[in-house]
Design a protein around this motif. Structure first.
Motif, PDB file in Angstrom:
ATOM      1  N   LEU A  37       0.850  -1.169   0.000  1.00 60.81           N
ATOM      2  CA  LEU A  37       0.000   0.000   0.000  1.00 60.81           C
ATOM      3  C   LEU A  37       0.898   1.236   0.000  1.00 60.81           C
ATOM      4  O   LEU A  37       1.735   1.391   0.883  1.00 60.81           O
ATOM      5  CB  LEU A  37      -0.859  -0.031   1.273  1.00 60.81           C
ATOM      6  N   ASP A  40      -1.931   5.889  -1.503  1.00 60.14           N
ATOM      7  CA  ASP A  40      -3.338   5.586  -1.779  1.00 60.14           C
ATOM      8  C   ASP A  40      -3.517   4.749  -3.035  1.00 60.14           C
ATOM      9  O   ASP A  40      -4.451   4.967  -3.825  1.00 60.14           O
ATOM     10  CB  ASP A  40      -4.162   6.880  -1.900  1.00 60.14           C
ATOM     11  N   ALA A  41      -2.591   3.840  -3.251  1.00 63.62           N
ATOM     12  CA  ALA A  41      -2.692   2.952  -4.408  1.00 63.62           C
ATOM     13  C   ALA A  41      -1.960   1.659  -4.081  1.00 63.62           C
ATOM     14  O   ALA A  41      -1.220   1.582  -3.095  1.00 63.62           O
ATOM     15  CB  ALA A  41      -2.079   3.604  -5.641  1.00 63.62           C
ATOM     16  N   ILE A  42      -2.187   0.659  -4.906  1.00 64.06           N
ATOM     17  CA  ILE A  42      -1.401  -0.572  -4.798  1.00 64.06           C
ATOM     18  C   ILE A  42      -0.121  -0.355  -5.602  1.00 64.06           C
ATOM     19  O   ILE A  42      -0.162   0.020  -6.774  1.00 64.06           O
ATOM     20  CB  ILE A  42      -2.177  -1.774  -5.369  1.00 64.06           C
ATOM     21  N   TRP A  57      -7.533  -4.762   1.682  1.00 62.05           N
ATOM     22  CA  TRP A  57      -7.792  -3.627   0.788  1.00 62.05           C
ATOM     23  C   TRP A  57      -8.224  -4.106  -0.594  1.00 62.05           C
ATOM     24  O   TRP A  57      -7.826  -5.170  -1.046  1.00 62.05           O
ATOM     25  CB  TRP A  57      -6.542  -2.746   0.624  1.00 62.05           C
ATOM     26  N   THR A  58      -9.010  -3.301  -1.229  1.00 57.05           N
ATOM     27  CA  THR A  58      -9.345  -3.553  -2.617  1.00 57.05           C
ATOM     28  C   THR A  58      -9.282  -2.227  -3.373  1.00 57.05           C
ATOM     29  O   THR A  58      -8.967  -1.189  -2.783  1.00 57.05           O
ATOM     30  CB  THR A  58     -10.735  -4.201  -2.770  1.00 57.05           C
ATOM     31  N   ASP A  59      -9.545  -2.304  -4.687  1.00 54.08           N
ATOM     32  CA  ASP A  59      -9.566  -1.039  -5.435  1.00 54.08           C
ATOM     33  C   ASP A  59     -10.861  -0.955  -6.222  1.00 54.08           C
ATOM     34  O   ASP A  59     -11.532  -1.951  -6.463  1.00 54.08           O
ATOM     35  CB  ASP A  59      -8.357  -0.936  -6.370  1.00 54.08           C
ATOM     36  N   TYR A  66      -9.651   5.790  -9.953  1.00 54.75           N
ATOM     37  CA  TYR A  66      -9.021   4.715  -9.187  1.00 54.75           C
ATOM     38  C   TYR A  66      -9.067   5.084  -7.713  1.00 54.75           C
ATOM     39  O   TYR A  66      -8.650   6.178  -7.330  1.00 54.75           O
ATOM     40  CB  TYR A  66      -7.558   4.551  -9.623  1.00 54.75           C
ATOM     41  N   ILE A  68      -8.612   3.200  -3.636  1.00 58.30           N
ATOM     42  CA  ILE A  68      -8.517   1.993  -2.823  1.00 58.30           C
ATOM     43  C   ILE A  68      -9.501   2.130  -1.672  1.00 58.30           C
ATOM     44  O   ILE A  68      -9.670   3.224  -1.102  1.00 58.30           O
ATOM     45  CB  ILE A  68      -7.092   1.733  -2.297  1.00 58.30           C
ATOM     46  N   PHE A  79      -7.586  -7.287  -4.824  1.00 56.98           N
ATOM     47  CA  PHE A  79      -7.644  -6.070  -5.659  1.00 56.98           C
ATOM     48  C   PHE A  79      -7.270  -6.465  -7.076  1.00 56.98           C
ATOM     49  O   PHE A  79      -6.943  -7.620  -7.342  1.00 56.98           O
ATOM     50  CB  PHE A  79      -6.671  -5.015  -5.128  1.00 56.98           C
TER      51      PHE A  79
END
Lengths: 373, 287
Positions: A37, A40-42, A57-59, A66, A68, A79
């Protein structure tokens, strides 16, 4: 790689078993890279343990969107396609190709000592796996190869993760690249997580995969467990977006003057985001510089984009000045001329170009408009 | 990825790394075009050898590379010539170099003019401007094995008499048996007694037997377009016409993506193409 006969192809693993796999990989000397993480993104980064994974977490992905968000379970891989693919680990965005030193009137080449890290990629999605195979073909299929790609690729250890849900912009099912990884991995996981249990079904794809998992605590899954995992992957096959893999290449090259090229170019900002996030886009440029003394020169190779204005520029003019021509180049190359060049489509259906297009241009919708499918 | 560099003391490169070559001679052909003659280096540890129509990526130390066709005699293995139009930063840098300086080259890359296909036929060479440079090795090869080919017709267009390349050689070639050299300039000067106008006008001064001829065309794309039309009007089939194309090139080996024209990589599938392979692509604007 061919598996020995009698080898059990499918195992069941707990999250602790996955941790043990990482330990084994570290002991062998692999640098493990996986989803984390960040911002604020993978983000695919070096990971030390499964605690670094974006558990829970997922998105949410839509055209030009985009986010999360928290899941209501503790899935490790819950995700879809991360903003950046694995491309940068095999084909770095910026790489020094050589250095040359001035020596008297002469020049002398300084060789780069090959010091290729051994990378284990943890959590490669089936579409991304196909993207790695596609780039391998691009860089190594012609007479003159880029050996730096192969050097990293040869040493890769890949743990694929099958998708058990599809993102908003995914269309891997129609591109025949997912959601189930069929080959080119060492191990492939399907994560099952519900109120009662949390486990992985593991498929072994290579001898190396087999040896890595050999001493890891695992169990033989029941038929029900295998079927539960397979059912989740089948669920992910239902996707809103799709492309017709068979007809698209010919229909695109037959419609090079379709009015939609003008329409889409009114929305396209020619920013090149799609090419930067695309896991197969391979265009590059070089920059030659010297140090302040003027005695040491180097050449760096950087990712380039066919959307840049000077991409097709020559001394006497520029072959693609209009955004229309540049968008057309990108789309027709990706989906049509790529097939002529490399025998397969250059698109894997990951949907990144839809998510990260600032104005939300949807490649599948554009193809449908242009080809009338 | 860590980046460590070590001294190798080596001067021989690969497809991705230049081989170094010493400049033996610089000849100014016109005000803005010069020919660099360099000692042929080894590439991948092997002697340099090329086919007419191929090009090198020519490297000016610290400035960069340009794709430049090879304009020397392929049978003379010890030297390589590059005729270069000074237009950008790399070619300007190259233009300032002196005898004894070193440049880098990667190559030879790309496809060649179809000399085998030309055997027994009349060869019609149509060029404009610096487009004559990649055809000079072909002319040398045709002349060297003169009996294997029919007539040689060279139609050449330039902006002005002062822009004509290889004037002395053109003069020599024109005196050879069964070699016709006809030159046109866009603008003449007081001393010019030759033709004025576009190169396609010169077709009216020659007789061509399209059934026993092959055409090789290189020049600005607009000139090639009209030349192709003229050749087809005179009965040439597309398959008898060959063209050499120019696009932006960074790598020269089909890996950087810049030179694409539809499914073709100009650097490795070309630069020389049989017309049927590219005609449908050249008809599209901005492809």
């Amino acid at each position: 790689m061919v598996l020995q006969s009698g080898t059990k192809r499918i195992l069941k693993l707990t999250p602790d078993g996955l941790e043990q796999i990482l330990d084994v990989l570290h002991k062998i000397g692999f640098e493990t890279i996986g989803p984390t993480l960040g911002n604020d993104a993978i983000v695919y980064e070096t990971i030390g343990s499964i605690d670094d994974l974006p558990q829970g977490w997922t998105d949410k992905q839509e055209p030009a969107a985009y986010r999360i968000i928290k899941r209501n379970d503790q899935a490790y891989f819950g995700f879809n396609a991360a903003p950046q693919s694995w491309k940068r680990f095999l084909y770095p965005p910026d790489r020094t190709l050589f250095r040359i030193r001035r020596k008297g009137k002469g020049l002398e080449f300084m060789e780069q000592e090959e010091n290729t890290a051994e990378l284990a990629l943890i959590g490669v999605r089936p579409c991304e796996l196909e993207a790695i195979t596609i780039q391998e073909r691009v860089f190594t299929s012609s007479e003159q190869r880029d050996d730096s790609y192969l050097a990293v690729r040869k040493k890769l250890f890949i743990i694929a993760v099958n998708c058990t849900s599809s993102g908003g912009n995914c269309f891997c099912a129609s591109m025949n690249t997912g959601p189930h990884a069929k080959e080119n991995f060492d191990l492939a996981l399907t994560e099952v997580v519900n109120a009662n249990e949390h486990f992985f079904i593991v498929e072994i794809g290579s001898e190396t995969g087999l040896s890595v998992i050999h001493d890891v605590e695992s169990a033989e899954p029941t038929e029900d467990e295998v079927e539960t995992a397979a059912g989740l992957v089948r669920q992910a096959e239902s996707q809103i977006r799709k492309l017709d893999l068979d007809t698209t290449p010919k229909l695109l090259s037959a419609n090079l003057e379709h009015p939609e090229w003008d329409e889409v170019s009114k929305r396209c900002l020619a920013c090149g985001n799609c090419t930067m996030v695309c896991p197969t886009c391979f265009c590059s440029t070089v920059e030659d510089t010297t140090d302040l003394s003027g005695k040491l020169a180097e050449r760096r190779r950087r990712w380039d984009s066919c959307f840049t204005l000077d991409f097709a520029k020559v001394a006497g003019g520029n072959f693609r000045t209009s955004p229309r021509s540049r968008y057309r180049q990108w789309l027709t190359h990706k989906l049509s001329s790529w097939v002529d060049q490399f025998g397969k489509s250059g698109c894997v259906g990951c949907g990144r170009c839809i998510t990260w297009c600032p104005v939300g241009i949807d490649i599948t919708a554009e193809v449908q408009k242009i080809t009338g499918t | 990825m860590s980046e460590t560099f070590v001294d190798t003391g080596t001067e021989t490169g690969t497809a991705m790394v230049p081989s170094f070559a010493t400049i033996r001679k610089i000849t100014w052909e016109t005000d803005d075009t010069f020919t660099l003659i360099i000692d042929a280096p080894q590439v991948n540890g092997l002697p340099f050898s090329f086919k007419p129509g191929q090009f090198n990526m020519v490297y000016a130390f610290g400035t960069g590379e340009s794709a430049i066709s090879i304009s020397s005699d392929p049978f003379k293995k010890s030297v390589i010539a590059h005729t270069i139009h000074r237009v950008g930063t790399v070619t300007s840098h190259l233009s300032r170099l002196k005898r004894g300086d070193m440049i880098g080259i990667r190559g030879p890359f790309g496809s060649a003019w179809p000399l085998d296909k030309a055997a027994g036929k009349d060869v019609c060479i149509v060029t404009g401007g610096i487009g004559i440079a990649p055809l000079r090795p072909t002319i040398y090869s045709l002349l060297r094995k003169r009996s294997e080919y029919g007539r040689i017709i060279i139609l050449y267009g330039a902006r002005s008499p002062l822009d004509l390349l290889y004037r002395v050689e053109l003069e020599e070639w024109s005196k050879m048996p069964d070699v016709e050299v006809i030159v046109a300039v866009d603008r003449g000067d007081s001393s010019w007694k030759g033709h004025i106008g576009v190169v396609t006008n010169l077709f009216s001064y020659i007789k061509l037997d399209p059934r026993a001829s092959i055409a090789m065309v290189c020049g600005p794309e607009v000139m090639m377009k009209f030349t192709i039309e003229e050749l087809q009007r005179r009965g040439f089939a597309q398959s008898q016409i060959h063209v050499s194309l120019e696009r932006n090139m960074k790598c020269g080996i089909g890996l950087c993506g810049h030179c694409q024209l539809g499914p073709k990589f100009i650097c490795k599938d070309g630069p020389v193409f049989a017309l049927p392979d590219v005609q449908y692509l050249l008809e599209r604007k901005e492809l």
